[in-house]
Design an enzyme around this catalytic site. Structure first.
Site, PDB file in Angstrom:
ATOM      1  CD  GLU A 117      15.038 110.668  20.138  1.00 36.78           C
ATOM      2  OE1 GLU A 117      16.151 110.953  20.716  1.00 36.78           O
ATOM      3  OE2 GLU A 117      14.876 109.354  19.976  1.00 36.78           O
ATOM      4  CB  SER A 126      28.493  89.477 -40.729  1.00 35.43           C
ATOM      5  OG  SER A 126      28.779  88.846 -41.347  1.00 35.43           O
TER       6      SER A 126
END
Length: 815
Positions: free
Chosen positions: A105, A493
């Site tokens: 870079e 139930s």
């Protein structure tokens, strides 16, 4: 004399040479314009200087970092972030990794003062020769300035600001400090920021563990993270890696032999186990909501909170898998719905490219489901070739047997004469991976389809209230509605144990109380009387309460509610933590009032804990990025069916006091029903599992209590059950209510999910029995009469009673 003066006057009147005055004016105008331009430029420059952000704030670099969520065992289970980043000190970053980035870079990084003038000239020449922008000239310092202090807009003014800030940064910060910011700030692709997260994302390593080949590959990413992604484009990543290694050799950072060795080193893509995955999404979303409400978005997403939760990671994964498997089983019983769509041959490549973009792994994951396209069929054996993205695999005929008769068509386009079950070329279907692909080919698939029904599962430690696992639906990405906490559905139930619990607690009825199971009708206040019916339409005559609950007999449940009173049952339900509005009529016995899975499961937890109600909670502790405790929860801890009989605060066994003052919240466990009531209800529900509607749960091979629930037309299926250490509830149904169809009862749709979860979730946890409290006695009775039986009497059973409620006369004696 006069003549001379006249001549002078005549001379003065002679016309000037053309252009002489104009040139002077132009010159003056140019000078003036230049001066104005210079002044304007100076003014603009001074304006820029005055409006530039302060560089000194970089001295205390505190970037947005990941807030981490940990499970009860301390392992990472989730993350919240805007930028996924873990900051690592520069001294922990290998020297060669730093050199790789510098070589790739900014080769003159250690020489320039923020701006590389030679680099600018070199880049300009190369770009001029190639007639396009082939090379940039931004230094690492400039990249930091742009990333930290400026916007990414592409303007000359931004470049000028960037250059000014870079020179200022170089005066204030050392080179190592600039690299520290750069290497932690830079975007590295795949959602990762900084070199530490990149090392974890691509290679499953900490940054200190990288080899040279991996370092060079990471250093090649900033130029174009997606283009050079090792996950998606390993060949391109290899090319970029070679460039970085060559640059390192040229700059003298490594020898040529080291570069050659690195180029030949195999690259293994091995991402660390991802968090925030589908399996924990609903749990994490609940945690996120709580944290955002308390601490705000900025603190949650940027400040690196450490959040400790009640989640058991293994249980959570088991819960997710059980829900997915259970819903697929329910869905497949309804049949194959056919291809998702039909593509022409011209549409094939575009569709597959879109699928490929969504695949973030080097190979198709075993057990995962993908959308694939039929590209070939074998009429001889019925096998199908399926393309998933850029990978290809085989779908054998046997792996789609559940779909019934599927017609294979060796041409593109939807056949008009075959509906639903045709698979022509170009048919898009869902396939799950049985055998992963190798080198993007050779996977073995099974035909799949996304379930239309939904489910919820929540598991709670009954002794503390800590939520161990929660799944709120099939796919969080498609629906964030958390059915475990938000969906109110009729429990059917599954609500009966609350009615029976109220009856036991009233001391007016016992497990041996005989009720007549015979048809009955009630005035409903309408034209027709209400006639409750049993699920199987069978009426058994006189039955004991235990048998009635074991077989989930509706008529008996209604008669029990009638005996104790609806008001008493509602009050009892509220004690257990049911906050939803309950129907004030006898239909309540059959679960006519909607509740959430969390409510119902928490109510069962009272039975499991021996009568104590705890508050379900998710978060145990939160600290900030510096380790300061922001909140801490100390939960109650109860022994199994503990002996405490009054409301008190019980602290977690072995919990150490906080090392420093912190906002600690002490949770309480409140005794809301007597332990004897809780035990008898547990004992009754053990019978449901042993010989009743919940027999699927027997597969656990340990003491289990639970109850199924099925509503009218099988619109809702439930199973809620527990062992002494864990209670879990499961609901299955459609968001828009409709029948689950064949196999849609609680025992068939919900109980298998519960059982799979508990089998895996309890692995390694020793089995425990439910221990009765002191004031519970056992007596030998005749279950047909509810009276005492003599030892050796045929059909006699041992029954449990609250002391003082057991029968006093023997069967056959005059009463």
């Amino acid at each position: 004399m006069q003549l001379y003066q006249g001549q002078q006057q005549i001379k003065r009147r002679l016309p000037r040479k053309p252009g002489k005055g104009l040139g002077k004016k132009l010159l003056l105008a140019a000078v003036g314009a230049g001066g104005v331009a210079l002044l304007a430029l100076c003014g603009y420059f001074l304006f820029l200087m005055a409006t530039l952000p302060k560089v000194d704030r970089l001295a205390d670099y505190r970037p947005p970092i990941v807030s981490q969520v940990f499970g009860a065992d301390g392992n990472l289970v989730g993350e919240f972030y805007l930028e996924r980043r873990t900051v690592v000190p520069v001294e922990k970053i290998p020297k060669k990794l730093i050199q790789a980035f510098v070589a790739a870079e900014d080769a003159n990084f250690y020489k320039h003062k923020g701006i590389d003038y030679l680099g600018i000239v070199r880049a300009a020449v190369k770009n001029l020769i190639s007639l396009r922008k082939k090379e940039g000239a931004s230094t690492i310092t400039q990249q930091v300035a742009k990333s930290m202090l400026l916007t990414p807009e592409k303007k000359y003014s931004r470049k000028l600001k960037e250059a000014i800030l870079a020179t200022r940064m170089e005066k204030m910060l050392s080179k190592d400090e600039i690299l520290y910011i750069y290497l932690n700030q830079i975007y590295m692709g795949a959602g990762s920021y900084g070199v530490q997260l990149a090392a974890e994302t691509y290679f499953g390593k900490d940054v200190e563990q990288l080899n040279l080949a991996e370092m060079a590959m990471l250093a090649g990413l900033p130029k174009a993270p997606n283009t050079y992604s090792p996950i998606k484009h390993l060949d391109r990543a290899r090319e970029r890696q070679k460039y970085v290694l060559d640059r390192m050799v040229k700059e003298g950072f490594i020898a040529e032999a080291e570069a050659v060795h690195a180029r030949n080193t195999p690259i293994v893509i091995r991402s660390r186990k991802k968090v925030n995955s589908d399996q924990s999404a609903y749990f994490l979303e609940q945690v996120r909501i709580q944290l955002e409400e308390k601490y705000g978005e900025d603190r949650l997403y940027k400040e690196g909170l450490k959040v400790y939760t009640t989640m058991n990671a293994e249980m959570q994964k088991s819960a997710y898998d059980a829900v997915v498997n259970g819903l697929k089983a329910v869905d497949k019983r309804q049949g194959f719905r056919g291809a998702l769509k039909y593509l022409s041959e011209a549409e094939l490549d575009d569709f597959c490219k879109k699928v490929e973009e969504g695949i973030d792994s080097a190979s198709l994951k075993q057990g995962a489901t993908y959308q694939g396209v039929v590209t070939a069929v074998n009429p001889a054996n019925g096998d199908v070739t399926v393309r998933v993205g850029d990978r290809t695999g085989l779908l054998p005929r046997k792996n789609m047997a559940w779909a019934g008769k599927v017609v294979l068509v060796n041409s593109y386009g939807k056949p008009a004469e075959v509906k639903g079950k045709a698979l022509p070329l170009g048919a898009v279907v869902e396939v799950s991976v049985l055998t992963p692909d190798v080198n993007k080919g050779g996977a073995v698939f099974s035909l799949d389809q996304e379930p239309e029904a939904q489910a919820a599962l929540i598991a709670i430690d009954p002794r503390t209230g800590g939520v161990r696992a929660m799944v709120g639906g099939y796919d969080f990405k498609k629906s964030q509605f958390n059915r475990a906490m938000q969906a109110k559905r009729n429990p059917g139930s599954a609500f009966k144990p609350i009615i029976y619990g109220a009856a036991i607690d009233s001391r007016r009825m016992t497990a041996a109380t005989i009720i007549d199971d015979s048809p009955v009708e009630y005035d409903s206040g309408r034209d027709k009387a209400w006639k409750p019916k049993n699920y199987d339409n069978i009426y058994r005559g006189p039955v004991a309460m235990r048998e009635a609950l074991t077989n989930s007999i509706n008529v008996v449940s209604v008669k029990i509610l009638e005996t104790i009173g609806v008001t008493a049952a509602i009050e009892f339900a509220k004690k257990l933590g049911i906050a939803s509005t309950l129907e004030n009529n006898l239909t309540l016995a059959l679960g006519s009032s909607s509740v959430t899975p969390l409510e119902l499961t928490s109510a069962y937890a009272v039975f499991a804990s021996g009568g104590y109600r705890t508050t379900p909670y998710f978060v145990t502790k939160v600290t900030d990025r510096d380790g300061k405790v922001l909140e801490e929860i100390t939960p109650p801890a109860l022994p199994v069916f503990g002996a405490a009989t009054s409301a008190q605060t019980l602290t977690l066994d072995g919990a150490a006091a906080p090392a420093s003052p912190s906002p600690t919240t002490q949770l309480t466990a409140v005794p809301v029903i007597p332990p004897e009531t809780a035990y008898i209800m547990t004992n009754l529900m053990e019978s449901v599992v042993a010989s009743g509607t919940g027999q699927r749960a027997r597969a656990l091979g340990r003491p289990v209590a639970g109850k199924t629930g099925t509503t009218n037309d099988m619109k809702d299926a439930w199973f809620v059950g527990y062992v002494p250490q864990l209670v879990a509830g499961v609901w299955v149904g459609y968001d828009q209510e409709k029948s689950l169809g064949a196999g849609g009862s609680g025992g068939q749709a919900a109980a298998p999910i519960w059982t799979e979860f508990m089998q895996r979730g309890l692995a390694g946890i020793p089995a425990q029995r439910f221990s009765p409290p002191d004031n519970v006695v056992f007596a030998l009775i005749n279950p047909r009469t509810g009276l005492l039986a003599r030892q050796g009497s045929e059909g006699s059973v041992s029954e449990c009673f609250i002391t003082g409620t057991e029968p006093t006369s023997y069967d056959g004696e005059d009463n």
